[in-house]
Scaffold this motif. Sequence first.
Motif, PDB file in Angstrom:
ATOM      1  N   MET A 210      43.647  59.418  81.240  1.00 15.88           N
ATOM      2  CA  MET A 210      44.168  57.873  81.257  1.00 15.88           C
ATOM      3  C   MET A 210      44.072  57.230  79.329  1.00 15.88           C
ATOM      4  SD  MET A 210      41.183  54.607  82.705  1.00 15.88           S
ATOM      5  CE  MET A 210      41.284  55.214  84.232  1.00 15.88           C
ATOM      6  N   ASP A 211      44.997  56.215  79.337  1.00 17.10           N
ATOM      7  CA  ASP A 211      44.930  56.072  78.061  1.00 17.10           C
ATOM      8  C   ASP A 211      43.680  54.924  77.593  1.00 17.10           C
ATOM      9  OD1 ASP A 211      47.425  54.242  75.957  1.00 17.10           O
ATOM     10  OD2 ASP A 211      45.490  52.864  76.519  1.00 17.10           O
ATOM     11  N   PRO A 212      43.559  55.661  76.301  1.00 16.96           N
ATOM     12  CA  PRO A 212      41.862  55.232  75.650  1.00 16.96           C
ATOM     13  C   PRO A 212      42.081  53.909  75.402  1.00 16.96           C
ATOM     14  CG  PRO A 212      43.637  57.220  74.186  1.00 16.96           C
ATOM     15  CD  PRO A 212      44.724  56.331  75.215  1.00 16.96           C
ATOM     16  N   THR A 213      42.928  52.632  75.613  1.00 20.39           N
ATOM     17  CA  THR A 213      42.656  51.165  75.819  1.00 20.39           C
ATOM     18  C   THR A 213      42.017  50.685  77.038  1.00 20.39           C
ATOM     19  OG1 THR A 213      44.422  50.535  73.849  1.00 20.39           O
ATOM     20  CG2 THR A 213      43.586  48.792  74.991  1.00 20.39           C
ATOM     21  N   GLU A 214      42.673  51.828  78.012  1.00 18.93           N
ATOM     22  CA  GLU A 214      42.507  51.350  79.459  1.00 18.93           C
ATOM     23  C   GLU A 214      41.197  51.715  79.362  1.00 18.93           C
ATOM     24  OE1 GLU A 214      42.956  50.878  83.530  1.00 18.93           O
ATOM     25  OE2 GLU A 214      44.180  50.008  82.076  1.00 18.93           O
ATOM     26  N   HIS A 215      41.198  53.387  78.890  1.00 21.03           N
ATOM     27  CA  HIS A 215      39.292  53.572  79.349  1.00 21.03           C
ATOM     28  C   HIS A 215      38.670  53.275  78.988  1.00 21.03           C
ATOM     29  CE1 HIS A 215      36.717  57.033  78.963  1.00 21.03           C
ATOM     30  NE2 HIS A 215      37.261  57.727  79.288  1.00 21.03           N
ATOM     31  N   GLY A 216      38.468  52.587  77.912  1.00 20.35           N
ATOM     32  CA  GLY A 216      37.808  51.527  77.257  1.00 20.35           C
ATOM     33  C   GLY A 216      37.669  50.279  78.201  1.00 20.35           C
ATOM     34  N   HIS A 217      37.716  50.025  79.517  1.00 23.51           N
ATOM     35  CA  HIS A 217      37.629  48.931  79.829  1.00 23.51           C
ATOM     36  C   HIS A 217      37.902  49.495  81.060  1.00 23.51           C
ATOM     37  CE1 HIS A 217      38.979  45.999  76.869  1.00 23.51           C
ATOM     38  NE2 HIS A 217      39.990  46.776  76.398  1.00 23.51           N
ATOM     39  N   ILE A 218      37.334  50.392  81.645  1.00 22.18           N
ATOM     40  CA  ILE A 218      36.659  50.725  82.977  1.00 22.18           C
ATOM     41  C   ILE A 218      35.818  50.079  83.547  1.00 22.18           C
ATOM     42  CG2 ILE A 218      35.690  52.971  84.651  1.00 22.18           C
ATOM     43  CD1 ILE A 218      37.917  54.850  83.174  1.00 22.18           C
ATOM     44  N   THR A 219      35.184  49.432  84.280  1.00 24.02           N
ATOM     45  CA  THR A 219      33.096  48.755  84.349  1.00 24.02           C
ATOM     46  C   THR A 219      32.719  49.762  84.075  1.00 24.02           C
ATOM     47  OG1 THR A 219      33.836  48.676  87.079  1.00 24.02           O
ATOM     48  CG2 THR A 219      34.927  46.826  85.986  1.00 24.02           C
ATOM     49  N   TYR A 220      32.041  49.347  84.145  1.00 25.79           N
ATOM     50  CA  TYR A 220      30.709  50.191  84.225  1.00 25.79           C
ATOM     51  C   TYR A 220      30.178  50.901  85.453  1.00 25.79           C
ATOM     52  CZ  TYR A 220      27.377  46.251  85.578  1.00 25.79           C
ATOM     53  OH  TYR A 220      26.275  45.366  85.838  1.00 25.79           O
ATOM     54  N   LEU A 253      27.209  59.860  80.690  1.00 24.93           N
ATOM     55  CA  LEU A 253      27.465  59.056  80.391  1.00 24.93           C
ATOM     56  C   LEU A 253      28.304  59.225  78.953  1.00 24.93           C
ATOM     57  CD1 LEU A 253      25.465  56.625  82.307  1.00 24.93           C
ATOM     58  CD2 LEU A 253      27.413  57.292  83.228  1.00 24.93           C
ATOM     59  N   GLN A 254      27.318  59.536  78.212  1.00 25.38           N
ATOM     60  CA  GLN A 254      28.501  58.712  76.594  1.00 25.38           C
ATOM     61  C   GLN A 254      29.059  60.065  76.058  1.00 25.38           C
ATOM     62  OE1 GLN A 254      27.135  57.231  73.525  1.00 25.38           O
ATOM     63  NE2 GLN A 254      26.774  55.681  75.578  1.00 25.38           N
ATOM     64  N   SER A 255      29.154  61.196  77.318  1.00 24.86           N
ATOM     65  CA  SER A 255      30.158  62.380  76.472  1.00 24.86           C
ATOM     66  C   SER A 255      31.154  62.520  77.185  1.00 24.86           C
ATOM     67  CB  SER A 255      29.972  63.673  77.026  1.00 24.86           C
ATOM     68  OG  SER A 255      29.608  63.763  78.927  1.00 24.86           O
ATOM     69  N   MET A 256      31.203  61.513  78.333  1.00 30.76           N
ATOM     70  CA  MET A 256      32.715  60.687  78.855  1.00 30.76           C
ATOM     71  C   MET A 256      33.154  60.146  78.327  1.00 30.76           C
ATOM     72  SD  MET A 256      31.695  59.699  82.683  1.00 30.76           S
ATOM     73  CE  MET A 256      33.025  59.137  83.586  1.00 30.76           C
ATOM     74  N   LYS A 257      32.488  59.023  77.176  1.00 34.77           N
ATOM     75  CA  LYS A 257      33.697  58.494  76.662  1.00 34.77           C
ATOM     76  C   LYS A 257      34.879  59.575  75.625  1.00 34.77           C
ATOM     77  CE  LYS A 257      29.855  55.050  73.893  1.00 34.77           C
ATOM     78  NZ  LYS A 257      29.386  54.878  73.018  1.00 34.77           N
ATOM     79  N   VAL A 258      36.187  58.296  75.613  1.00 35.87           N
ATOM     80  CA  VAL A 258      37.031  59.137  74.372  1.00 35.87           C
ATOM     81  C   VAL A 258      37.460  58.939  72.638  1.00 35.87           C
ATOM     82  CG1 VAL A 258      38.072  59.719  75.981  1.00 35.87           C
ATOM     83  CG2 VAL A 258      38.411  57.837  75.363  1.00 35.87           C
ATOM     84  N   LYS A 259      36.034  57.642  72.179  1.00 38.15           N
ATOM     85  CA  LYS A 259      35.939  57.302  71.929  1.00 38.15           C
ATOM     86  C   LYS A 259      34.154  56.706  71.527  1.00 38.15           C
ATOM     87  CE  LYS A 259      39.089  53.643  71.790  1.00 38.15           C
ATOM     88  NZ  LYS A 259      39.748  52.240  71.591  1.00 38.15           N
ATOM     89  N   PHE A 260      34.478  56.333  70.090  1.00 36.08           N
ATOM     90  CA  PHE A 260      32.725  56.574  70.132  1.00 36.08           C
ATOM     91  C   PHE A 260      32.056  54.786  69.822  1.00 36.08           C
ATOM     92  CE2 PHE A 260      34.793  54.850  65.590  1.00 36.08           C
ATOM     93  CZ  PHE A 260      33.491  53.983  65.777  1.00 36.08           C
ATOM     94  N   ASP A 261      33.337  54.066  70.519  1.00 32.76           N
ATOM     95  CA  ASP A 261      32.719  52.347  70.097  1.00 32.76           C
ATOM     96  C   ASP A 261      33.397  51.759  71.470  1.00 32.76           C
ATOM     97  OD1 ASP A 261      35.726  52.999  70.155  1.00 32.76           O
ATOM     98  OD2 ASP A 261      35.938  51.298  68.455  1.00 32.76           O
ATOM     99  N   GLU A 262      33.122  52.663  73.031  1.00 33.51           N
ATOM    100  CA  GLU A 262      33.426  52.303  73.934  1.00 33.51           C
ATOM    101  C   GLU A 262      32.118  51.507  74.664  1.00 33.51           C
ATOM    102  OE1 GLU A 262      37.084  54.776  75.653  1.00 33.51           O
ATOM    103  OE2 GLU A 262      35.486  55.882  75.411  1.00 33.51           O
ATOM    104  N   GLU A 263      32.013  50.297  74.847  1.00 35.92           N
ATOM    105  CA  GLU A 263      31.073  49.771  75.349  1.00 35.92           C
ATOM    106  C   GLU A 263      30.621  49.572  76.374  1.00 35.92           C
ATOM    107  OE1 GLU A 263      31.510  45.425  73.676  1.00 35.92           O
ATOM    108  OE2 GLU A 263      31.932  46.383  71.694  1.00 35.92           O
ATOM    109  N   ASN A 264      31.938  49.550  77.115  1.00 41.28           N
ATOM    110  CA  ASN A 264      31.712  50.003  78.692  1.00 41.28           C
ATOM    111  C   ASN A 264      30.443  50.903  78.973  1.00 41.28           C
ATOM    112  OD1 ASN A 264      33.635  51.607  77.859  1.00 41.28           O
ATOM    113  ND2 ASN A 264      34.332  51.597  79.617  1.00 41.28           N
ATOM    114  N   PHE A 265      30.793  52.463  78.150  1.00 39.75           N
ATOM    115  CA  PHE A 265      29.998  53.466  78.894  1.00 39.75           C
ATOM    116  C   PHE A 265      28.423  53.043  78.091  1.00 39.75           C
ATOM    117  CE2 PHE A 265      34.787  54.953  79.286  1.00 39.75           C
ATOM    118  CZ  PHE A 265      33.693  55.688  80.024  1.00 39.75           C
ATOM    119  N   ASP A 266      28.626  52.355  77.065  1.00 38.68           N
ATOM    120  CA  ASP A 266      26.801  51.957  76.624  1.00 38.68           C
ATOM    121  C   ASP A 266      26.734  51.022  77.531  1.00 38.68           C
ATOM    122  OD1 ASP A 266      27.204  53.932  74.174  1.00 38.68           O
ATOM    123  OD2 ASP A 266      28.383  51.721  73.137  1.00 38.68           O
ATOM    124  N   GLU A 267      27.544  50.146  78.053  1.00 43.37           N
ATOM    125  CA  GLU A 267      26.319  49.251  79.217  1.00 43.37           C
ATOM    126  C   GLU A 267      26.501  50.010  80.582  1.00 43.37           C
ATOM    127  OE1 GLU A 267      28.069  45.241  79.880  1.00 43.37           O
ATOM    128  OE2 GLU A 267      29.466  46.703  80.295  1.00 43.37           O
TER     129      GLU A 267
END
Length: 505
Positions: A210-220, A253-267
Amino acid sequence: MSTDSAQVQPDNKTRRYDRQLRLWAASGQTALENARLLVISGSATSTSILKNLVLPGVGHFTILDSTPVTARDAGNNFFLEGTSSIGKSRAQEAVRLLLELNDGVEGQADTSNLEHILDSNPSYFSAFTLVIAHNLEPKLLERLSALLWADDTLPMLVVVTSAGFLGEFYIQFHEHPIIESHSENTPSLRIDKAFPALQEYASSLDFANMDPTEHGHITYVVILVRALADWKAAHDGKPPQTYEEKKLFKEGLQSMKVKFDEENFDEAEAQAYRCWTETKVPSDISALFQDPQLGTLSSTSPPFFHLLDALRKFSLEPPHTLPLTSSLPDMKANTTNYIELQKLYKARAEEEKEKFKSLLSHPVDDALIDSFVKNAHGLKVLRGKQYGTLDKDPAALASAILASPKAGATHLALSALARVSSSSPTEEELTAAAQALLPPGTELPEEFENAVGEIARSPTADLPNTAAFLGGLVAQEVIKMITKQYVPIESYCVIDLVETWTGII
């Protein structure tokens, strides 16, 4: 939004009641406008209560009061015109001035004598939705309470008592079902029991490419549904169970991140408990399924209980939950992903609502069904007691005072006042009357001394500040009872404006 719809202006009624419509919506406003209130006495406290009901648009009120305005009334009641009102009918003067607050409300003065009505026309009260009585003479109050309690088709009774800076009120009602309790408990997202369309959607996303930007907006929600499905596939279909497994799941869940600041995965990590916390019918709702009304359902039963019976049947079938609602909390996501998730939940909620409707044994209005299903997680059924029941049970009264000494002491002092015949009772007389209400040998709480002192000082004073404070509190509870929204106070609510506190006994 079309140009035409954007130009539609709200009508005068919507503009006038805009803020309260946000609290209890159109259904609550309609209930308020259909209500007919009887207020016994045109005292400062009574008119203050009415002020807070006339302004939001109660349909009709009648003030029953046979007395003329006195100099004392003119000095403490804002809904009288000072000395020019002295000698005139207190009911008529108060009604005339209260109606100036809202031209959409009907008001009527009745100068009849309450005792005469109780003697000769007890059906008089059946025309009203709710009766409010302030500082009513004890014997008349007891008769009124008994009359309204004897027939559950007669109106609820709100008893208000005040003396100086002290006061209390109590709501007498038989049965009070609440659909829109505005519970702070949010409806389940059912992540652990994902419905097929949600499961399919979560599985269809290609997280890895997935595009990194789109990846950072997947709902929790989607992240958790996907992660839980993957976990179950590797663990015999079971969710994380032990502490170590739950820890590993969160790390995954944390390992699924592609960028360290993906707040949706923290959520998602913060909400991970939803994956191993089983979604089921809350215990307070399942307890309602034992309600005796469900065992005697008929065409004349209140719609609430037909709905409750259908809910019970719904919960007996897989997935053994309450019907899904389309309400979603805020979450880290772009508009597209959030709306897509909303569509999935809305479609499933409509499916389950249709299933729920098929389980009804009696026709119910669609709007009521919608409200019931939407608020099924916060349903309440309250059952009250007759006014005065607590004071007739010395052991229960002593126990209540022990649990709430300050509120209990004030209630006890006010109850004692009702049992003393003198209009200027002494502290000794009040203390003796209070002691007689309790089991022999029971010590009065320390706080009683202050309460009895205030009542002995001002046993008949209807002070403007006490009236204003009680007026707001009582009106708030009356609106809850009329609209059947929010949860009302079920016990005595006691106020003390000497020390500025409220309490429940």
